[in-house]
Design a protein around this motif. Structure first.
Motif, PDB file in Angstrom:
ATOM      1  N   ASP A  14     -52.055  41.707  48.825  1.00 18.18           N
ATOM      2  CA  ASP A  14     -54.012  41.656  48.685  1.00 18.18           C
ATOM      3  C   ASP A  14     -54.164  39.823  48.605  1.00 18.18           C
ATOM      4  O   ASP A  14     -53.328  38.828  48.446  1.00 18.18           O
ATOM      5  CB  ASP A  14     -54.074  42.030  47.113  1.00 18.18           C
ATOM      6  CG  ASP A  14     -53.405  41.022  45.837  1.00 18.18           C
ATOM      7  OD1 ASP A  14     -54.746  39.876  45.786  1.00 18.18           O
ATOM      8  OD2 ASP A  14     -52.467  41.460  45.304  1.00 18.18           O
ATOM      9  N   ASN A  15     -55.663  39.671  49.149  1.00 17.65           N
ATOM     10  CA  ASN A  15     -56.614  38.491  49.375  1.00 17.65           C
ATOM     11  C   ASN A  15     -57.471  37.964  47.695  1.00 17.65           C
ATOM     12  O   ASN A  15     -58.327  37.465  47.645  1.00 17.65           O
ATOM     13  CB  ASN A  15     -56.776  38.140  50.224  1.00 17.65           C
ATOM     14  CG  ASN A  15     -57.889  39.274  50.387  1.00 17.65           C
ATOM     15  OD1 ASN A  15     -58.019  40.466  49.751  1.00 17.65           O
ATOM     16  ND2 ASN A  15     -59.005  39.210  51.160  1.00 17.65           N
ATOM     17  N   GLY A  16     -56.326  38.623  46.967  1.00 19.86           N
ATOM     18  CA  GLY A  16     -57.324  38.002  45.471  1.00 19.86           C
ATOM     19  C   GLY A  16     -57.007  36.753  45.097  1.00 19.86           C
ATOM     20  O   GLY A  16     -56.668  35.688  45.864  1.00 19.86           O
ATOM     21  N   ASP A  17     -56.912  36.207  44.391  1.00 22.71           N
ATOM     22  CA  ASP A  17     -56.864  34.579  43.320  1.00 22.71           C
ATOM     23  C   ASP A  17     -55.916  34.629  43.248  1.00 22.71           C
ATOM     24  O   ASP A  17     -55.025  33.357  43.114  1.00 22.71           O
ATOM     25  CB  ASP A  17     -57.505  34.622  42.059  1.00 22.71           C
ATOM     26  CG  ASP A  17     -59.023  35.061  42.114  1.00 22.71           C
ATOM     27  OD1 ASP A  17     -59.552  35.005  43.459  1.00 22.71           O
ATOM     28  OD2 ASP A  17     -59.483  35.401  41.373  1.00 22.71           O
ATOM     29  N   GLY A  18     -54.559  35.189  43.827  1.00 22.69           N
ATOM     30  CA  GLY A  18     -52.889  35.006  44.156  1.00 22.69           C
ATOM     31  C   GLY A  18     -52.726  34.479  41.964  1.00 22.69           C
ATOM     32  O   GLY A  18     -53.291  35.054  41.389  1.00 22.69           O
ATOM     33  N   ILE A  19     -51.490  33.969  41.918  1.00 23.86           N
ATOM     34  CA  ILE A  19     -50.539  33.868  40.904  1.00 23.86           C
ATOM     35  C   ILE A  19     -50.307  32.393  40.650  1.00 23.86           C
ATOM     36  O   ILE A  19     -49.520  32.123  41.435  1.00 23.86           O
ATOM     37  CB  ILE A  19     -49.264  34.880  40.626  1.00 23.86           C
ATOM     38  CG1 ILE A  19     -49.601  36.289  40.867  1.00 23.86           C
ATOM     39  CG2 ILE A  19     -48.373  35.111  39.672  1.00 23.86           C
ATOM     40  CD1 ILE A  19     -48.886  37.440  41.039  1.00 23.86           C
ATOM     41  N   THR A  20     -50.413  32.007  39.037  1.00 24.54           N
ATOM     42  CA  THR A  20     -49.968  30.616  39.133  1.00 24.54           C
ATOM     43  C   THR A  20     -48.580  30.278  38.994  1.00 24.54           C
ATOM     44  O   THR A  20     -47.795  31.290  39.324  1.00 24.54           O
ATOM     45  CB  THR A  20     -50.447  30.184  38.006  1.00 24.54           C
ATOM     46  OG1 THR A  20     -50.201  30.917  37.020  1.00 24.54           O
ATOM     47  CG2 THR A  20     -52.103  30.347  37.702  1.00 24.54           C
ATOM     48  N   THR A  21     -48.024  29.085  40.118  1.00 19.44           N
ATOM     49  CA  THR A  21     -46.702  28.712  39.522  1.00 19.44           C
ATOM     50  C   THR A  21     -45.897  29.095  38.370  1.00 19.44           C
ATOM     51  O   THR A  21     -45.152  29.356  38.369  1.00 19.44           O
ATOM     52  CB  THR A  21     -46.618  27.405  40.479  1.00 19.44           C
ATOM     53  OG1 THR A  21     -47.895  27.417  41.319  1.00 19.44           O
ATOM     54  CG2 THR A  21     -45.676  26.990  40.515  1.00 19.44           C
ATOM     55  N   ASP A  22     -47.195  28.914  37.386  1.00 21.37           N
ATOM     56  CA  ASP A  22     -46.142  28.465  35.938  1.00 21.37           C
ATOM     57  C   ASP A  22     -45.425  30.741  35.895  1.00 21.37           C
ATOM     58  O   ASP A  22     -44.708  30.555  35.693  1.00 21.37           O
ATOM     59  CB  ASP A  22     -46.899  28.443  34.836  1.00 21.37           C
ATOM     60  CG  ASP A  22     -47.004  26.513  35.005  1.00 21.37           C
ATOM     61  OD1 ASP A  22     -46.454  26.321  35.283  1.00 21.37           O
ATOM     62  OD2 ASP A  22     -47.927  26.275  34.173  1.00 21.37           O
ATOM     63  N   ALA A  23     -47.065  31.282  36.096  1.00 21.93           N
ATOM     64  CA  ALA A  23     -46.642  32.907  36.303  1.00 21.93           C
ATOM     65  C   ALA A  23     -45.151  33.351  37.113  1.00 21.93           C
ATOM     66  O   ALA A  23     -45.010  33.686  36.778  1.00 21.93           O
ATOM     67  CB  ALA A  23     -47.710  33.268  36.757  1.00 21.93           C
ATOM     68  N   GLN A  24     -45.510  32.817  38.258  1.00 23.28           N
ATOM     69  CA  GLN A  24     -44.729  32.987  38.962  1.00 23.28           C
ATOM     70  C   GLN A  24     -42.954  33.228  39.223  1.00 23.28           C
ATOM     71  O   GLN A  24     -42.292  34.296  38.332  1.00 23.28           O
ATOM     72  CB  GLN A  24     -44.221  32.448  40.675  1.00 23.28           C
ATOM     73  CG  GLN A  24     -45.656  32.818  40.636  1.00 23.28           C
ATOM     74  CD  GLN A  24     -45.465  31.738  42.474  1.00 23.28           C
ATOM     75  OE1 GLN A  24     -44.689  31.485  42.933  1.00 23.28           O
ATOM     76  NE2 GLN A  24     -46.742  31.042  43.075  1.00 23.28           N
ATOM     77  N   SER A  25     -42.512  32.565  37.850  1.00 21.90           N
ATOM     78  CA  SER A  25     -41.415  32.615  37.351  1.00 21.90           C
ATOM     79  C   SER A  25     -40.387  34.180  36.204  1.00 21.90           C
ATOM     80  O   SER A  25     -39.580  34.184  36.018  1.00 21.90           O
ATOM     81  CB  SER A  25     -40.640  31.410  37.229  1.00 21.90           C
ATOM     82  OG  SER A  25     -40.874  30.562  35.499  1.00 21.90           O
ATOM     83  N   GLN A  26     -41.817  34.266  35.711  1.00 23.11           N
ATOM     84  CA  GLN A  26     -41.317  35.145  35.400  1.00 23.11           C
ATOM     85  C   GLN A  26     -42.017  37.254  35.634  1.00 23.11           C
ATOM     86  O   GLN A  26     -42.493  37.338  34.529  1.00 23.11           O
ATOM     87  CB  GLN A  26     -42.246  35.075  34.064  1.00 23.11           C
ATOM     88  CG  GLN A  26     -41.947  33.614  32.828  1.00 23.11           C
ATOM     89  CD  GLN A  26     -42.536  33.198  31.804  1.00 23.11           C
ATOM     90  OE1 GLN A  26     -43.054  33.912  30.733  1.00 23.11           O
ATOM     91  NE2 GLN A  26     -43.170  31.861  31.430  1.00 23.11           N
ATOM     92  N   LEU A  27     -42.343  36.910  36.678  1.00 29.57           N
ATOM     93  CA  LEU A  27     -42.932  38.198  37.240  1.00 29.57           C
ATOM     94  C   LEU A  27     -42.492  39.263  36.674  1.00 29.57           C
ATOM     95  O   LEU A  27     -43.047  40.312  36.456  1.00 29.57           O
ATOM     96  CB  LEU A  27     -43.470  37.600  38.564  1.00 29.57           C
ATOM     97  CG  LEU A  27     -44.276  37.549  38.881  1.00 29.57           C
ATOM     98  CD1 LEU A  27     -44.598  36.449  40.628  1.00 29.57           C
ATOM     99  CD2 LEU A  27     -46.166  38.042  38.813  1.00 29.57           C
ATOM    100  N   PHE A  28     -40.627  39.689  36.945  1.00 30.07           N
ATOM    101  CA  PHE A  28     -40.785  40.741  36.458  1.00 30.07           C
ATOM    102  C   PHE A  28     -39.553  40.441  35.295  1.00 30.07           C
ATOM    103  O   PHE A  28     -38.791  41.494  35.030  1.00 30.07           O
ATOM    104  CB  PHE A  28     -39.253  40.821  37.766  1.00 30.07           C
ATOM    105  CG  PHE A  28     -39.913  40.778  39.130  1.00 30.07           C
ATOM    106  CD1 PHE A  28     -40.333  41.822  39.139  1.00 30.07           C
ATOM    107  CD2 PHE A  28     -39.610  39.416  39.620  1.00 30.07           C
ATOM    108  CE1 PHE A  28     -40.827  42.110  40.934  1.00 30.07           C
ATOM    109  CE2 PHE A  28     -40.388  39.612  40.907  1.00 30.07           C
ATOM    110  CZ  PHE A  28     -41.411  40.352  41.472  1.00 30.07           C
ATOM    111  N   GLU A  29     -40.117  39.694  34.279  1.00 28.95           N
ATOM    112  CA  GLU A  29     -39.366  40.214  33.060  1.00 28.95           C
ATOM    113  C   GLU A  29     -40.330  41.014  32.368  1.00 28.95           C
ATOM    114  O   GLU A  29     -41.550  40.656  32.072  1.00 28.95           O
ATOM    115  CB  GLU A  29     -39.927  38.271  32.337  1.00 28.95           C
ATOM    116  CG  GLU A  29     -38.455  37.792  32.575  1.00 28.95           C
ATOM    117  CD  GLU A  29     -38.791  36.123  31.845  1.00 28.95           C
ATOM    118  OE1 GLU A  29     -39.548  36.150  31.043  1.00 28.95           O
ATOM    119  OE2 GLU A  29     -37.996  35.242  32.249  1.00 28.95           O
TER     120      GLU A  29
END
Length: 255
Positions: free
Chosen positions: A190-205
């Motif tokens: 998607d071309n939304g607002d994206g995901i912050t760097t901090d959140a990326q490491s926990q996306l699949f938790e």
């Protein structure tokens, strides 16, 4: 009679939902009952809630003696779709705690994507989201159709939610499917607002509090399903802004 049967099916799904919450708690003893319940409810309440409303509408029309056959057929078809969505979620959750091998069959990913887009099309239209499909021909593999469909539904719903909350004027949802060496790769972007760097490491938790709304159970479930199939799933920042999730699946299920 038909509406009564549908109502009983919903009750059965709700009962199994409670059993699944118990299984999740055993697998994740540090998580709270309330948080797990909320995550599962998020996945199930939309199709079950829609079914409940349709049943109430159908019952009212029947009581008033004012039910057009074509309307009745449309409502029953909608009930079937929504209940199938809920049942697929249940089956996917149940599979996480099963030691059995994946029950697989020949799956056309293009057909699964079409089915998911038919489910999500009303939301895309309401939010003025443009859907872009780039699918190579012959995207066929050996997998569990219901589980893979649930992965696609979760990823597409996440993108729709991201675009709904975005200030982007021209909202786009791009789905690509390509053949790779020994498998198939699907991407949902998607071309939304994206995901912050901090959140990326926990996306699949499970139950991470730093993810976009509605992703607490969805991405965790996606990872379990894809891993069960011998594949992998990961996140990339989308070129031009937004988020992209990629799923790599082997042509034959491993397990």
């Amino acid at each position: 009679m038909q509406s009564h049967l549908e109502n009983e099916e919903i009750k059965a799904l709700l009962k199994e939902r409670e059993a699944l919450i118990g299984s999740l708690l055993k697998a994740n003893k540090t998580a709270s009952t309330g948080a797990l319940s909320a995550s599962i409810a998020h996945e199930l309440n939309q199709p079950l809630g829609a079914s409940s409303l349709n049943i109430q509408f159908l019952q009212k029309k029947l009581a008033d003696g004012d039910l057009d056959p074509s309307v009745q057929s449309e409502i029953l078809n909608t009930l079937l779709v929504d209940n199938n969505r809920a049942a697929n979620i249940i089956r996917s959750l149940r599979s996480i705690f099963s030691d059995k091998h994946v029950v697989s069959s020949k799956v056309d990913l293009s057909d699964l994507i079409d089915a998911v887009l038919n489910i999500t099309k009303p939301e895309c239209i309401a939010r003025n989201i443009q859907i872009i499909l780039r699918l190579q021909p012959g995207l066929i593999l050996q997998a569990n159709a219901g589980e893979i469909q649930q992965v696609l539904l979760n990823l597409i719903n996440n993108s729709i939610q991201a675009l709904e909350n975005s200030s982007q004027v021209h909202k786009k949802l791009t789905i690509e499917g390509v053949h790779t060496e020994g498998g198939i790769r699907i991407s949902v972007a998607d071309n939304g607002d994206g995901i912050t760097t901090d959140a990326q490491s926990q996306l699949f938790e499970l139950l991470s509090s730093k993810k976009r709304n509605g992703m607490g159970l969805g991405l965790w479930l996606c990872k379990h399903i894809v891993t069960r199939h011998g594949g992998s799933i990961w996140f990339e920042s989308n070129l031009g802004g937004g988020a992209k999730f990629l799923v790599q699946l082997p042509l034959n299920t491993q397990g």
